[in-house]
Design an enzyme around this catalytic site. Structure first.
Site, short mmCIF file in Angstrom:
data_model
loop_
_atom_site.label_atom_id
_atom_site.label_comp_id
_atom_site.label_asym_id
_atom_site.label_seq_id
_atom_site.Cartn_x
_atom_site.Cartn_y
_atom_site.Cartn_z
N ARG A 103 -12.04 -40.08 -16.08
CA ARG A 103 -11.05 -41.15 -15.93
C ARG A 103 -11.85 -42.45 -15.88
O ARG A 103 -12.68 -42.64 -14.98
CB ARG A 103 -10.25 -40.97 -14.64
CG ARG A 103 -9.45 -42.20 -14.26
CD ARG A 103 -8.42 -41.94 -13.18
NE ARG A 103 -7.31 -41.18 -13.70
CZ ARG A 103 -6.10 -41.14 -13.15
NH1 ARG A 103 -5.84 -41.81 -12.05
NH2 ARG A 103 -5.13 -40.42 -13.66
N HIS A 130 -3.34 -41.69 -22.01
CA HIS A 130 -3.27 -40.68 -20.95
C HIS A 130 -2.74 -39.39 -21.60
O HIS A 130 -1.59 -38.99 -21.36
CB HIS A 130 -2.35 -41.17 -19.83
CG HIS A 130 -2.55 -40.48 -18.52
ND1 HIS A 130 -3.40 -39.40 -18.36
CD2 HIS A 130 -2.01 -40.71 -17.28
CE1 HIS A 130 -3.37 -39.01 -17.10
NE2 HIS A 130 -2.54 -39.78 -16.43
N GLN A 133 -1.01 -36.52 -19.55
CA GLN A 133 0.33 -36.83 -19.06
C GLN A 133 1.37 -36.56 -20.14
O GLN A 133 2.43 -35.98 -19.88
CB GLN A 133 0.39 -38.31 -18.65
CG GLN A 133 1.61 -38.67 -17.86
CD GLN A 133 1.56 -38.11 -16.44
OE1 GLN A 133 0.57 -38.27 -15.76
NE2 GLN A 133 2.62 -37.45 -16.01
N ASP A 225 7.18 -46.35 -16.30
CA ASP A 225 5.89 -46.35 -15.61
C ASP A 225 5.77 -47.68 -14.88
O ASP A 225 6.58 -48.59 -15.10
CB ASP A 225 4.76 -46.16 -16.65
CG ASP A 225 3.42 -45.85 -15.99
OD1 ASP A 225 3.38 -45.58 -14.77
OD2 ASP A 225 2.40 -45.90 -16.70
N CYS A 265 5.38 -41.14 -14.74
CA CYS A 265 4.09 -40.45 -14.66
C CYS A 265 3.57 -40.38 -13.24
O CYS A 265 2.74 -39.54 -12.93
CB CYS A 265 3.09 -41.07 -15.63
SG CYS A 265 2.06 -42.34 -14.98
N ARG A 293 1.23 -30.71 -15.00
CA ARG A 293 -0.11 -31.22 -15.28
C ARG A 293 -1.13 -30.08 -15.06
O ARG A 293 -2.06 -29.90 -15.84
CB ARG A 293 -0.46 -32.38 -14.34
CG ARG A 293 0.30 -33.69 -14.57
CD ARG A 293 -0.18 -34.44 -15.80
NE ARG A 293 -1.59 -34.72 -15.80
CZ ARG A 293 -2.18 -35.78 -15.22
NH1 ARG A 293 -1.46 -36.67 -14.62
NH2 ARG A 293 -3.49 -35.95 -15.30
N1 CP Z 1 -0.07 -39.63 -13.25
C1 CP Z 1 -1.34 -39.66 -12.84
O1 CP Z 1 -2.29 -39.61 -13.65
O2 CP Z 1 -1.49 -39.68 -11.48
P1 CP Z 1 -2.83 -40.04 -10.74
O3 CP Z 1 -3.17 -41.48 -11.10
O4 CP Z 1 -2.54 -39.88 -9.27
O5 CP Z 1 -3.92 -39.11 -11.21
#
Ligand code: CP
Length: 306
Positions: A103, A130, A133, A225, A265, A293
């Site tokens: 990330r 992402h 997601q 979002d 998300c 997920r």
């Molecule tokens: N939706 C998502 O990626 O959540 P986090 O940022 O908590 O990982």
């Protein structure tokens, strides 16, 4: 399948459908107590430059459920790109581990990790995409609607990283896509052009509109979002003003011609982009998507890291 999952663009439509079936199968097996130790004896390093609840926990739990071991590193622990170049970090990691989940603040960081490491890399969110997601939502729609083909997906709000992954996924999954966003907050131009090409290739529709009611009118799925993503905190006041009429609330949902599924998300800024009533209401699949997920990422890891 491509070595890495950096972008939804790395997946062909049949690979997306295969991953969805595999995610459903892994979920079913988990519920029956059947163990699938495809990562036994394997180690996955998770590099996180940004906070996370869902991504971190679902990857760590997923690695454990597949019999592997996870090592969590904050970007600052290893001085990603500062103490050591991304190329050198990648070329060290590939000597020790079987998979990398990253990330990163910049999409280029994940692109570089994937470029330099022989070890497969999975994007756990960047400023551009992402993909996990988008796959989790697709798996949830597969559960709820059986077939994704022909569904209309309406994204309300910022043309951000999450929207980008849905844009690239929708035509490949046979879904029409519309985003309603204020002027100046459209999705990235290159991803928009790519989505238009994909929509033409797969016979789906793609449009950008200003009016959220127009987007929701004939939708099957309504998604939103946060208005202020991680790293955009200095733009908060300006963004909250720009997005004020883009809240997913009861009035907007009731204007849809069909019964819609609603998702986010997460984390949600309740009372901003979505109301409690809608997020916690009967059409909401946000927590089902969060649950999935875990299983869809296991499917991806089983493909790439096993
Ligand atoms: N939706 C998502 O990626 O959540 P986090 O940022 O908590 O990982």
């Amino acid at each position: 399948m491509h070595k890495d999952l950096v972008s939804i663009d790395d997946l062909e439509p049949e690979e997306i459908f295969e991953l969805l079936e595999s995610g459903l199968e892994l979920k079913k097996k988990r519920a029956l107590g059947i163990v699938e130790p495809v990562l036994q004896g394997r180690t996955v390093v998770m590099i996180f430059e940004k906070p996370s609840l869902r991504t971190r926990v679902t990857f760590e739990v997923g690695i454990t459920q597949l019999g592997g071991q996870a090592i969590y590193l904050q970007g600052s622990d290893i001085g990603l790109g500062h103490r050591e170049s991304i190329a050198d970090i990648a070329r060290n990691l590939e000597r020790w581990v079987d998979g990398i989940v990253a990330r990163a603040s910049s999409h280029q960081t994940v692109v570089e990790l994937a470029r330099w490491a022989d070890t497969p890399v999975i994007n756990g969110l960047t400023d551009r995409e992402h993909p996990c997601q988008a796959l989790a939502l697709a798996m949830t729609l597969r559960e709820k609607k059986c077939d994704l083909r022909g569904l209309k997906f309406a994204f309300i709000g910022d043309g951000n990283n999450v929207a980008h992954s849905f844009m690239l996924l929708s035509p490949k999954a046979g879904m029409d896509f519309v985003i309603a966003c204020p002027e100046g907050y459209e999705p990235d131009k290159q991803i928009t052009e790519q989505t238009k090409d994909l929509a033409a290739r797969f016979g789906t529709s793609f449009s950008i509109v200003r009016d959220p009611f127009e987007a929701v009118k004939d939708a099957d799925v309504v998604y939103t979002d946060v208005w202020v993503s991680m790293g955009q905190e200095s733009e908060a006041v300006e963004r909250e003003k720009a997005f004020r009429s883009y809240q997913v609330n009861r009035e907007l949902i009731d204007s849809a011609e069909r019964e819609v599924l609603i998702s986010h998300c997460l984390p949600a800024h309740r009372g901003q982009e979505i109301t409690d009533e809608v997020l916690d209401g009967p059409g909401s699949i946000a927590l089902d998507e969060a649950e999935n997920r875990l299983h869809i990422q296991k499917a991806v890891m089983a493909r790439l890291f096993a």
